[in-house]
Enzyme design. Structure first.
Site, PDB file in Angstrom:
ATOM      1  CB  CYS A 189      -1.000  -0.016   1.156  1.00  0.00           C
ATOM      2  SG  CYS A 189      -2.312   1.222   0.757  1.00  0.00           S
ATOM      3  CB  CYS A 367      -3.600   3.221  -4.036  1.00  0.00           C
ATOM      4  SG  CYS A 367      -2.633   4.048  -2.512  1.00  0.00           S
TER       5      CYS A 367
END
Length: 438
Positions: A189, A367
């Protein structure tokens, strides 16, 4: 301090695994048609899918942890918008019913003999194997950590032991520098290191402390974000909110007793800078899972070496991979795991029929870039770092609806869709919303 001890124990375990070279399988033997290594997002999702294909009695999952965490929500936990308790559920509750849960750590993988050894000495043989072991956090590669977490005003949203310390540091802030870091390694991430910066800015504005804060984001990368469309929007936010971004700066030391962080300039070897901080958020260096790295399954860098189109191992055709442990050239996120799970399910179905895999993974990942307590830029893109957006709107704009997707809808999709093997990413909906043109 108990959390600190757990971090240290994890470090010593990692070192022990990395030094292991000989098989220590000595006791009971088990055999399964499909062996899944790892009970994270990818492992649970695929075990649920494999149960449907070959029956629960033929599937086993090796996973030592009693708790399973939805890690993407830790960004909001670190900012006080969610609780750490809401991010976790007992592993027993997410394990597909009837599937064998082997409560051990994988200690050694021997693909030449189709066997795996666990830390209690059990040898497990398999016909097919899915490796979903995730990656390794390396706080210890920063001098002064993990012991520095024993001091106040320092936290990290990447560990269940340290995420609440981020929130405490934010609440305790009075005046000075708030510093956020991005390491010089691959990470999972990649947006998370800066999301907490935007949330910190929002919190300090809400509490009237923003005028006393100097918000600094030091990233090892040469860009703010890897996809230009979203990076352009983020640079606008950075300017509007008076946030300071320093590129090519890598955290190498934390002097927690003095509240100092030391950074190296990656473009000027040997040049360092010391920053005093009132709050520090650390994104740790990360690397390949150490068991994978020490096995024949790894590429030169230590990641699981899989075909980027179908997730089948390049050398061992009965081995497959998913998620953070693989060398797939895309950003490591839960959204990527969801898309990969659908592709991998198709690949394995074909392999079981002695047919050639026919569906290709395009590298889709997502994301959700949290920019405040009620806005998100929903970044979605592919292997070519080109936007691959689900909705027929400009997703580079901050939107309230996207925040609710991140905070409320996505956890539901994770627990009830991805982990049950029913959610394979938004591709079908994207085609529908774009009238089949994307």
């Amino acid at each position: 301090m108990a959390a600190l001890r757990r971090l240290k124990q994890g470090r010593s375990t990692a070192i022990a695994i990395s030094q292991l070279h000989t098989s220590s399988c000595a006791f009971a033997k088990q055999h399964y048609k499909m062996l899944v290594l790892g009970g994270g997002a990818g492992g649970i999702a695929m075990s649920a899918r494999m149960k449907r294909i070959m029956g629960a009695e033929n599937v086993a999952v090796v996973e030592p942890s009693e708790m399973h965490y939805y890690q993407p929500i830790w960004t909001l936990v670190g900012a006080g918008a969610k609780t750490v308790a809401s991010s976790g559920r007992p592993t027993a509750n997410v394990m597909p019913s009837g599937v064998k849960w082997v409560k051990s750590k994988v200690q050694e993988i021997n693909p030449d003999t189709n066997t795996v050894c666990t830390d209690d000495g059990t040898e497990i043989s398999y016909e097919y194997m899915i490796v979903a072991l995730g990656l390794q956090l390396h706080y210890e590669k920063i001098k002064g950590l993990p012991e520095g977490f024993g001091y106040p005003n320092i936290g990290s949203n990447y560990s269940v032991q340290t995420v609440e310390k981020t929130w405490k540091a934010l609440q305790n802030f009075k005046e000075g520098n708030t510093v956020f870091t991005f390491p010089n390694t691959p990470v999972k991430c990649a947006g998370a290191p800066q999301k907490i910066m935007y949330l910190t800015d929002a919190y300090l504005r809400k509490t009237g402390k923003r005028g006393k804060a100097n918000i600094i984001y030091n990233t090892s990368l040469p860009v703010l974000f890897g996809v230009k469309k979203y990076a352009d929007s983020l640079w606008e936010i950075v300017k509007q909110r008076d946030l300071k971004v320093n590129l090519r700066q890598n955290l190498i030391e934390v002097r927690a007793d003095k509240q100092e962080a030391v950074f190296e300039n990656l473009d000027k070897p040997g040049e360092t800078q010391v920053l005093e901080y009132e709050m520090l958020h650390v994104t740790p260096p990360m690397g390949p899972n150490l068991v994978v790295k020490s096995s024949p399954l790894a590429d030169e860098a230590g990641w699981l070496d899989v075909n980027k189109d179908n997730l089948q191992h390049k050398k061992y055709p009965n081995v497959f991979g998913i998620g953070d442990c693989t060398n797939l050239p895309t950003i490591r996120t839960a959204a990527a795991v969801a898309a990969q799970s659908a592709i991998l399910n198709r690949t394995i179905s074909k392999v079981l029929k002695n047919e050639k895999p026919d569906k290709k993974y395009d590298g889709y990942t997502s994301c959700p870039l949290v920019t405040s307590y009620n806005t998100v830029i929903m970044a979605e893109f592919d292997y070519n770092v080109q936007p691959l957006e689900t909705f027929p709107i400009n997703q580079a704009k901050e939107r309230r609806i996207m925040y609710h997707m991140k905070a409320d809808l996505m956890p539901h999709l994770y627990w009830h869709g991805l982990l049950t093997g029913l959610w394979g990413g938004p591709e079908p909906y994207r085609k529908l919303l774009h009238l089949g043109m994307k």
